[in-house]
Design a protein around this motif. Structure first.
Motif, PDB file in Angstrom:
ATOM      1  N   ASP A  23       0.835  -1.214   0.000  1.00  0.00           N
ATOM      2  CA  ASP A  23       0.000   0.000   0.000  1.00  0.00           C
ATOM      3  C   ASP A  23       0.863   1.254   0.000  1.00  0.00           C
ATOM      4  O   ASP A  23       0.556   2.233  -0.685  1.00  0.00           O
ATOM      5  CB  ASP A  23      -0.938   0.016   1.208  1.00  0.00           C
ATOM      6  N   LEU A  24       1.956   1.237   0.760  1.00  0.00           N
ATOM      7  CA  LEU A  24       2.842   2.397   0.794  1.00  0.00           C
ATOM      8  C   LEU A  24       3.477   2.631  -0.574  1.00  0.00           C
ATOM      9  O   LEU A  24       3.547   3.774  -1.041  1.00  0.00           O
ATOM     10  CB  LEU A  24       3.923   2.219   1.859  1.00  0.00           C
ATOM     11  N   ALA A  25       3.928   1.570  -1.221  1.00  0.00           N
ATOM     12  CA  ALA A  25       4.529   1.702  -2.552  1.00  0.00           C
ATOM     13  C   ALA A  25       3.511   2.248  -3.555  1.00  0.00           C
ATOM     14  O   ALA A  25       3.848   3.094  -4.393  1.00  0.00           O
ATOM     15  CB  ALA A  25       5.075   0.354  -3.016  1.00  0.00           C
ATOM     16  N   ARG A  26       2.268   1.797  -3.473  1.00  0.00           N
ATOM     17  CA  ARG A  26       1.222   2.271  -4.388  1.00  0.00           C
ATOM     18  C   ARG A  26       0.961   3.762  -4.191  1.00  0.00           C
ATOM     19  O   ARG A  26       0.927   4.531  -5.149  1.00  0.00           O
ATOM     20  CB  ARG A  26      -0.076   1.477  -4.161  1.00  0.00           C
ATOM     21  N   ILE A  27       0.820   4.192  -2.950  1.00  0.00           N
ATOM     22  CA  ILE A  27       0.560   5.604  -2.667  1.00  0.00           C
ATOM     23  C   ILE A  27       1.773   6.448  -3.044  1.00  0.00           C
ATOM     24  O   ILE A  27       1.631   7.523  -3.637  1.00  0.00           O
ATOM     25  CB  ILE A  27       0.166   5.790  -1.184  1.00  0.00           C
ATOM     26  N   HIS A  28       2.960   5.968  -2.752  1.00  0.00           N
ATOM     27  CA  HIS A  28       4.182   6.706  -3.083  1.00  0.00           C
ATOM     28  C   HIS A  28       4.296   6.906  -4.594  1.00  0.00           C
ATOM     29  O   HIS A  28       4.632   7.994  -5.059  1.00  0.00           O
ATOM     30  CB  HIS A  28       5.404   5.965  -2.524  1.00  0.00           C
ATOM     31  N   ALA A  29       4.002   5.864  -5.361  1.00  0.00           N
ATOM     32  CA  ALA A  29       4.089   5.953  -6.833  1.00  0.00           C
ATOM     33  C   ALA A  29       3.097   6.953  -7.406  1.00  0.00           C
ATOM     34  O   ALA A  29       3.332   7.514  -8.480  1.00  0.00           O
ATOM     35  CB  ALA A  29       3.868   4.570  -7.448  1.00  0.00           C
ATOM     36  N   GLY A  31       2.501   9.798  -6.140  1.00  0.00           N
ATOM     37  CA  GLY A  31       2.941  11.151  -5.847  1.00  0.00           C
ATOM     38  C   GLY A  31       4.345  11.498  -6.323  1.00  0.00           C
ATOM     39  O   GLY A  31       4.721  12.661  -6.300  1.00  0.00           O
ATOM     40  N   PHE A  32       5.104  10.488  -6.748  1.00  0.00           N
ATOM     41  CA  PHE A  32       6.491  10.739  -7.109  1.00  0.00           C
ATOM     42  C   PHE A  32       6.838  10.079  -8.430  1.00  0.00           C
ATOM     43  O   PHE A  32       6.391   8.969  -8.718  1.00  0.00           O
ATOM     44  CB  PHE A  32       7.437  10.224  -6.006  1.00  0.00           C
ATOM     45  N   TYR A  33       7.668  10.751  -9.211  1.00  0.00           N
ATOM     46  CA  TYR A  33       8.110  10.231 -10.507  1.00  0.00           C
ATOM     47  C   TYR A  33       8.785   8.876 -10.343  1.00  0.00           C
ATOM     48  O   TYR A  33       8.512   7.945 -11.097  1.00  0.00           O
ATOM     49  CB  TYR A  33       9.049  11.249 -11.167  1.00  0.00           C
ATOM     50  N   ARG A  34       9.661   8.771  -9.386  1.00  0.00           N
ATOM     51  CA  ARG A  34      10.325   7.498  -9.117  1.00  0.00           C
ATOM     52  C   ARG A  34       9.838   6.957  -7.784  1.00  0.00           C
ATOM     53  O   ARG A  34      10.445   7.188  -6.737  1.00  0.00           O
ATOM     54  CB  ARG A  34      11.841   7.667  -9.089  1.00  0.00           C
ATOM     55  N   GLY A  35       8.737   6.231  -7.814  1.00  0.00           N
ATOM     56  CA  GLY A  35       8.200   5.644  -6.598  1.00  0.00           C
ATOM     57  C   GLY A  35       9.106   4.540  -6.087  1.00  0.00           C
ATOM     58  O   GLY A  35       9.858   3.937  -6.853  1.00  0.00           O
ATOM     59  N   TRP A  36       9.044   4.298  -4.799  1.00  0.00           N
ATOM     60  CA  TRP A  36       9.859   3.261  -4.181  1.00  0.00           C
ATOM     61  C   TRP A  36       9.109   1.935  -4.221  1.00  0.00           C
ATOM     62  O   TRP A  36       7.877   1.895  -4.179  1.00  0.00           O
ATOM     63  CB  TRP A  36      10.195   3.633  -2.754  1.00  0.00           C
ATOM     64  N   SER A  37       9.843   0.841  -4.249  1.00  0.00           N
ATOM     65  CA  SER A  37       9.250  -0.489  -4.358  1.00  0.00           C
ATOM     66  C   SER A  37       8.715  -0.969  -3.013  1.00  0.00           C
ATOM     67  O   SER A  37       9.114  -0.482  -1.943  1.00  0.00           O
ATOM     68  CB  SER A  37      10.291  -1.482  -4.862  1.00  0.00           C
ATOM     69  N   ALA A  38       7.843  -1.982  -3.081  1.00  0.00           N
ATOM     70  CA  ALA A  38       7.345  -2.604  -1.855  1.00  0.00           C
ATOM     71  C   ALA A  38       8.502  -3.202  -1.058  1.00  0.00           C
ATOM     72  O   ALA A  38       8.495  -3.159   0.178  1.00  0.00           O
ATOM     73  CB  ALA A  38       6.304  -3.660  -2.190  1.00  0.00           C
ATOM     74  N   GLY A  39       9.504  -3.732  -1.744  1.00  0.00           N
ATOM     75  CA  GLY A  39      10.670  -4.279  -1.051  1.00  0.00           C
ATOM     76  C   GLY A  39      11.418  -3.232  -0.248  1.00  0.00           C
ATOM     77  O   GLY A  39      11.880  -3.495   0.870  1.00  0.00           O
ATOM     78  N   GLU A  40      11.538  -2.028  -0.827  1.00  0.00           N
ATOM     79  CA  GLU A  40      12.190  -0.945  -0.085  1.00  0.00           C
ATOM     80  C   GLU A  40      11.386  -0.591   1.157  1.00  0.00           C
ATOM     81  O   GLU A  40      11.940  -0.391   2.246  1.00  0.00           O
ATOM     82  CB  GLU A  40      12.365   0.279  -0.987  1.00  0.00           C
ATOM     83  N   PHE A  41      10.069  -0.521   1.002  1.00  0.00           N
ATOM     84  CA  PHE A  41       9.229  -0.210   2.166  1.00  0.00           C
ATOM     85  C   PHE A  41       9.270  -1.331   3.194  1.00  0.00           C
ATOM     86  O   PHE A  41       9.244  -1.065   4.401  1.00  0.00           O
ATOM     87  CB  PHE A  41       7.801   0.134   1.742  1.00  0.00           C
ATOM     88  N   ASP A  42       9.346  -2.589   2.744  1.00  0.00           N
ATOM     89  CA  ASP A  42       9.501  -3.708   3.685  1.00  0.00           C
ATOM     90  C   ASP A  42      10.732  -3.494   4.564  1.00  0.00           C
ATOM     91  O   ASP A  42      10.687  -3.699   5.779  1.00  0.00           O
ATOM     92  CB  ASP A  42       9.662  -5.045   2.939  1.00  0.00           C
ATOM     93  N   THR A  79      10.258  10.567   3.294  1.00  0.00           N
ATOM     94  CA  THR A  79       9.187  10.804   2.329  1.00  0.00           C
ATOM     95  C   THR A  79       7.859  10.906   3.061  1.00  0.00           C
ATOM     96  O   THR A  79       7.701  10.393   4.174  1.00  0.00           O
ATOM     97  CB  THR A  79       9.135   9.700   1.238  1.00  0.00           C
ATOM     98  N   ILE A  80       6.939  11.592   2.424  1.00  0.00           N
ATOM     99  CA  ILE A  80       5.567  11.690   2.904  1.00  0.00           C
ATOM    100  C   ILE A  80       4.695  11.664   1.656  1.00  0.00           C
ATOM    101  O   ILE A  80       5.033  12.275   0.639  1.00  0.00           O
ATOM    102  CB  ILE A  80       5.344  12.968   3.751  1.00  0.00           C
ATOM    103  N   ALA A  81       3.607  10.917   1.717  1.00  0.00           N
ATOM    104  CA  ALA A  81       2.721  10.810   0.549  1.00  0.00           C
ATOM    105  C   ALA A  81       1.289  10.610   1.018  1.00  0.00           C
ATOM    106  O   ALA A  81       1.048   9.911   2.006  1.00  0.00           O
ATOM    107  CB  ALA A  81       3.154   9.643  -0.346  1.00  0.00           C
ATOM    108  N   VAL A  82       0.372  11.233   0.291  1.00  0.00           N
ATOM    109  CA  VAL A  82      -1.053  11.117   0.589  1.00  0.00           C
ATOM    110  C   VAL A  82      -1.763  10.687  -0.687  1.00  0.00           C
ATOM    111  O   VAL A  82      -1.496  11.213  -1.766  1.00  0.00           O
ATOM    112  CB  VAL A  82      -1.615  12.455   1.124  1.00  0.00           C
ATOM    113  N   ASP A  83      -2.634   9.704  -0.541  1.00  0.00           N
ATOM    114  CA  ASP A  83      -3.444   9.238  -1.665  1.00  0.00           C
ATOM    115  C   ASP A  83      -4.150  10.444  -2.287  1.00  0.00           C
ATOM    116  O   ASP A  83      -4.682  11.294  -1.566  1.00  0.00           O
ATOM    117  CB  ASP A  83      -4.473   8.227  -1.142  1.00  0.00           C
ATOM    118  N   PRO A  84      -4.165  10.546  -3.615  1.00  0.00           N
ATOM    119  CA  PRO A  84      -4.803  11.706  -4.260  1.00  0.00           C
ATOM    120  C   PRO A  84      -6.235  11.974  -3.795  1.00  0.00           C
ATOM    121  O   PRO A  84      -6.659  13.120  -3.726  1.00  0.00           O
ATOM    122  CB  PRO A  84      -4.756  11.354  -5.745  1.00  0.00           C
TER     123      PRO A  84
END
Length: 159
Positions: A23-29, A31-42, A79-84
């Motif tokens: 979910d974090l990777a989805r929301i991050h992507a 809001g950002f051109y280069r979103g981080w992967s689920a593995g990075e968030f893990d 990073t900080i990201a909010v679902d649109p």
């Protein structure tokens, strides 16, 4: 006992946990051109020095998050990201304030962050929360068109 903070739009804020990474990777992507992967968030979620604050509803549907790194007497907003669907409802402000409150229990006395100089909404949030610009980093953020945006380095005392 789990830490909870109130947030607008019928949400609350709680610590992130294992299983949130997708979910974090989805929301991050979103809001950002280069979103981080689920593995990075893990990896972040597994590390005590990188607390994650999740804004979610009673069914734990995540609307936004903030990720912090603590090192000695400094904290960095990674990073900080909010679902649109939830932007403009002060969720980012609630996430920042929960982090500030929680960081009072750590040795961190200053928080730093980088933000693209053209990210007006984020800069308004950070200034409203007491951050001041201390430096710039030219060419810090890559853009889809191949250009690079300058980052503002901002800092806030945590008290």
């Amino acid at each position: 006992m789990m830490k909870l903070w109130m947030a607008p739009a019928g949400l609350h804020i709680e610590p992130g946990r294992a299983g949130d990474a997708r979910d974090l990777a989805r929301i991050h992507a979103q809001g950002f051109y280069r979103g981080w992967s689920a593995g990075e968030f893990d990896s972040f979620l597994a590390e005590p020095a990188t607390p994650v604050y999740i804004a979610c509803d009673a069914r734990r549907r995540i609307a936004g998050f903030a990720l912090i790194r603590i090192a000695a007497d400094e904290a960095e907003l990674l990073t900080i990201a909010v679902d649109p669907k939830f932007r403009g409802k002060r969720i980012g402000q609630a996430l920042m304030r929960a982090a500030f409150e929680d960081l009072q229990l750590t040795p961190a006395r200053k928080m730093f962050l980088e933000v693209a100089e053209d990210n007006v909404a984020a800069i308004r949030l950070y200034k409203g929360e007491g951050f001041v610009t201390t430096a710039t980093r030219k060419g810090y953020y890559p853009r889809p068109d191949g250009s690079q945006a300058t980052a503002l380095v901002m800092m806030r005392d945590l008290g």
